[in-house]
Motif scaffolding. Structure first.
Motif, PDB file in Angstrom:
ATOM      1  N   LEU A  85       0.946  -1.291   0.091  1.00 31.54           N
ATOM      2  CA  LEU A  85      -0.089   0.057  -0.184  1.00 31.54           C
ATOM      3  C   LEU A  85       0.716   1.322  -0.004  1.00 31.54           C
ATOM      4  N   LYS A  86       0.220   2.257  -0.701  1.00 29.31           N
ATOM      5  CA  LYS A  86       0.982   3.689  -0.744  1.00 29.31           C
ATOM      6  C   LYS A  86      -0.024   4.724  -0.300  1.00 29.31           C
ATOM      7  N   PRO A  87       0.813   5.712  -0.101  1.00 30.52           N
ATOM      8  CA  PRO A  87      -0.240   6.862   0.766  1.00 30.52           C
ATOM      9  C   PRO A  87      -1.260   7.235  -0.370  1.00 30.52           C
ATOM     10  N   GLU A  88      -0.920   7.227  -1.541  1.00 29.43           N
ATOM     11  CA  GLU A  88      -1.760   7.610  -2.587  1.00 29.43           C
ATOM     12  C   GLU A  88      -3.105   6.677  -2.683  1.00 29.43           C
ATOM     13  N   ASP A  89      -3.039   5.352  -1.875  1.00 27.39           N
ATOM     14  CA  ASP A  89      -4.107   4.468  -1.877  1.00 27.39           C
ATOM     15  C   ASP A  89      -5.065   5.153  -0.983  1.00 27.39           C
ATOM     16  N   THR A  90      -4.784   5.936  -0.225  1.00 29.75           N
ATOM     17  CA  THR A  90      -5.773   6.637   0.838  1.00 29.75           C
ATOM     18  C   THR A  90      -6.974   7.173   0.474  1.00 29.75           C
ATOM     19  N   ALA A  91      -8.113   6.336   0.918  1.00 32.22           N
ATOM     20  CA  ALA A  91      -9.365   6.607   0.247  1.00 32.22           C
ATOM     21  C   ALA A  91     -10.482   5.919   1.036  1.00 32.22           C
ATOM     22  N   VAL A  92     -11.722   6.488   0.622  1.00 31.09           N
ATOM     23  CA  VAL A  92     -12.956   5.520   1.139  1.00 31.09           C
ATOM     24  C   VAL A  92     -13.066   4.420   0.100  1.00 31.09           C
ATOM     25  N   TYR A  93     -13.236   3.138   0.324  1.00 28.85           N
ATOM     26  CA  TYR A  93     -13.370   1.991  -0.524  1.00 28.85           C
ATOM     27  C   TYR A  93     -14.952   1.639  -0.538  1.00 28.85           C
ATOM     28  N   TYR A  94     -15.611   1.522  -1.685  1.00 31.73           N
ATOM     29  CA  TYR A  94     -16.845   0.859  -1.881  1.00 31.73           C
ATOM     30  C   TYR A  94     -16.598  -0.230  -2.999  1.00 31.73           C
ATOM     31  N   CYS A  95     -17.599  -1.046  -2.842  1.00 28.83           N
ATOM     32  CA  CYS A  95     -17.836  -1.884  -3.849  1.00 28.83           C
ATOM     33  C   CYS A  95     -19.257  -1.727  -4.291  1.00 28.83           C
ATOM     34  N   ASN A  96     -19.505  -2.217  -5.625  1.00 32.71           N
ATOM     35  CA  ASN A  96     -20.846  -2.144  -6.248  1.00 32.71           C
ATOM     36  C   ASN A  96     -20.735  -2.583  -7.748  1.00 32.71           C
ATOM     37  N   LEU A  97     -21.630  -2.720  -8.303  1.00 35.16           N
ATOM     38  CA  LEU A  97     -21.621  -3.317  -9.848  1.00 35.16           C
ATOM     39  C   LEU A  97     -20.613  -2.475 -10.517  1.00 35.16           C
ATOM     40  N   THR A 102     -26.694  -1.949 -16.139  1.00 31.74           N
ATOM     41  CA  THR A 102     -27.692  -1.881 -14.841  1.00 31.74           C
ATOM     42  C   THR A 102     -26.867  -0.762 -14.306  1.00 31.74           C
ATOM     43  N   SER A 103     -27.722   0.169 -13.908  1.00 24.56           N
ATOM     44  CA  SER A 103     -27.315   1.173 -12.900  1.00 24.56           C
ATOM     45  C   SER A 103     -26.567   0.583 -11.687  1.00 24.56           C
ATOM     46  N   PRO A 104     -25.829   1.446 -11.113  1.00 20.82           N
ATOM     47  CA  PRO A 104     -25.383   0.999  -9.623  1.00 20.82           C
ATOM     48  C   PRO A 104     -26.263   1.053  -8.806  1.00 20.82           C
ATOM     49  N   ALA A 105     -25.985   0.045  -7.732  1.00 24.93           N
ATOM     50  CA  ALA A 105     -27.038  -0.077  -6.835  1.00 24.93           C
ATOM     51  C   ALA A 105     -26.808   1.094  -5.657  1.00 24.93           C
ATOM     52  N   ALA A 106     -27.686   1.211  -4.655  1.00 26.95           N
ATOM     53  CA  ALA A 106     -27.362   2.393  -3.643  1.00 26.95           C
ATOM     54  C   ALA A 106     -25.962   1.873  -2.912  1.00 26.95           C
ATOM     55  N   TRP A 107     -25.384   2.928  -2.814  1.00 30.55           N
ATOM     56  CA  TRP A 107     -23.787   2.863  -2.226  1.00 30.55           C
ATOM     57  C   TRP A 107     -23.891   2.491  -0.908  1.00 30.55           C
ATOM     58  N   GLY A 108     -23.102   1.582  -0.498  1.00 34.26           N
ATOM     59  CA  GLY A 108     -22.897   1.328   0.795  1.00 34.26           C
ATOM     60  C   GLY A 108     -22.057   2.542   1.723  1.00 34.26           C
ATOM     61  N   GLN A 109     -21.746   2.399   3.127  1.00 34.91           N
ATOM     62  CA  GLN A 109     -21.205   3.375   3.621  1.00 34.91           C
ATOM     63  C   GLN A 109     -19.733   3.583   3.426  1.00 34.91           C
ATOM     64  N   GLY A 110     -19.035   2.356   2.819  1.00 32.10           N
ATOM     65  CA  GLY A 110     -17.657   2.399   2.572  1.00 32.10           C
ATOM     66  C   GLY A 110     -16.843   1.977   3.513  1.00 32.10           C
ATOM     67  N   THR A 111     -15.588   1.887   3.467  1.00 28.58           N
ATOM     68  CA  THR A 111     -14.576   1.376   4.555  1.00 28.58           C
ATOM     69  C   THR A 111     -13.247   2.697   4.196  1.00 28.58           C
ATOM     70  N   GLN A 112     -12.820   2.962   5.294  1.00 29.86           N
ATOM     71  CA  GLN A 112     -11.788   4.110   5.259  1.00 29.86           C
ATOM     72  C   GLN A 112     -10.458   3.168   5.195  1.00 29.86           C
ATOM     73  N   VAL A 113      -9.711   3.641   4.066  1.00 33.44           N
ATOM     74  CA  VAL A 113      -8.147   3.173   3.978  1.00 33.44           C
ATOM     75  C   VAL A 113      -7.360   4.342   4.245  1.00 33.44           C
TER      76      VAL A 113
END
Length: 117
Positions: A85-97, A102-113
């Motif tokens: 991992l690198k500092p530039e990977d810092t972000a909130v990560y989400y999963c989705n289609l 098909t349109s994306p589903a409702a986004w979850g809350q994500g997980t902070q990295v």
């Protein structure tokens, strides 16, 4: 009910690893390609890794060779193994289609990295 719940984020030092998990509720997630997205502060959300229903994977150039996406269709789970991992990977990560008919589903809350020394 369609729902996405991400977990596994945290604070790590550069060079360390994390494994993110996404629990998907809803049959559509078993039938479609899935992806991991991330959104850094002040930036647009971007797709970093995708996996088709058949298991074909794709990655954005900045994570190739470091991140691995996988899925368990039976359990309706998607994972992202993140190494070196690198500092530039810092972000909130989400999963989705993944992008498609098909349109994306409702986004979850994500997980902070957060990658920082």
């Amino acid at each position: 009910q369609v729902q996405l719940v991400e977990s596994g984020g945290g604070l790590v030092q550069p060079g360390e690893s994390l494994r993110l998990s996404c629990a998907a509720s809803g049959s559509i997630f078993r039938r479609r390609g899935m992806g991991w997205y991330r959104q850094a502060l002040g930036k647009q959300r971007e797709l970093v890794a995708g996996i088709s229903r058949g298991g074909t994977t794709n990655y954005t150039d900045s994570v190739k060779g470091r991140f691995t996406i996988s899925r368990d269709i039976v359990k309706n789970m998607v994972y992202l193994q993140m190494n070196s991992l690198k500092p530039e990977d810092t972000a909130v990560y989400y999963c989705n289609l993944i992008p498609g008919p098909t349109s994306p589903a409702a986004w979850g809350q994500g997980t902070q990295v957060t990658v920082s020394s």
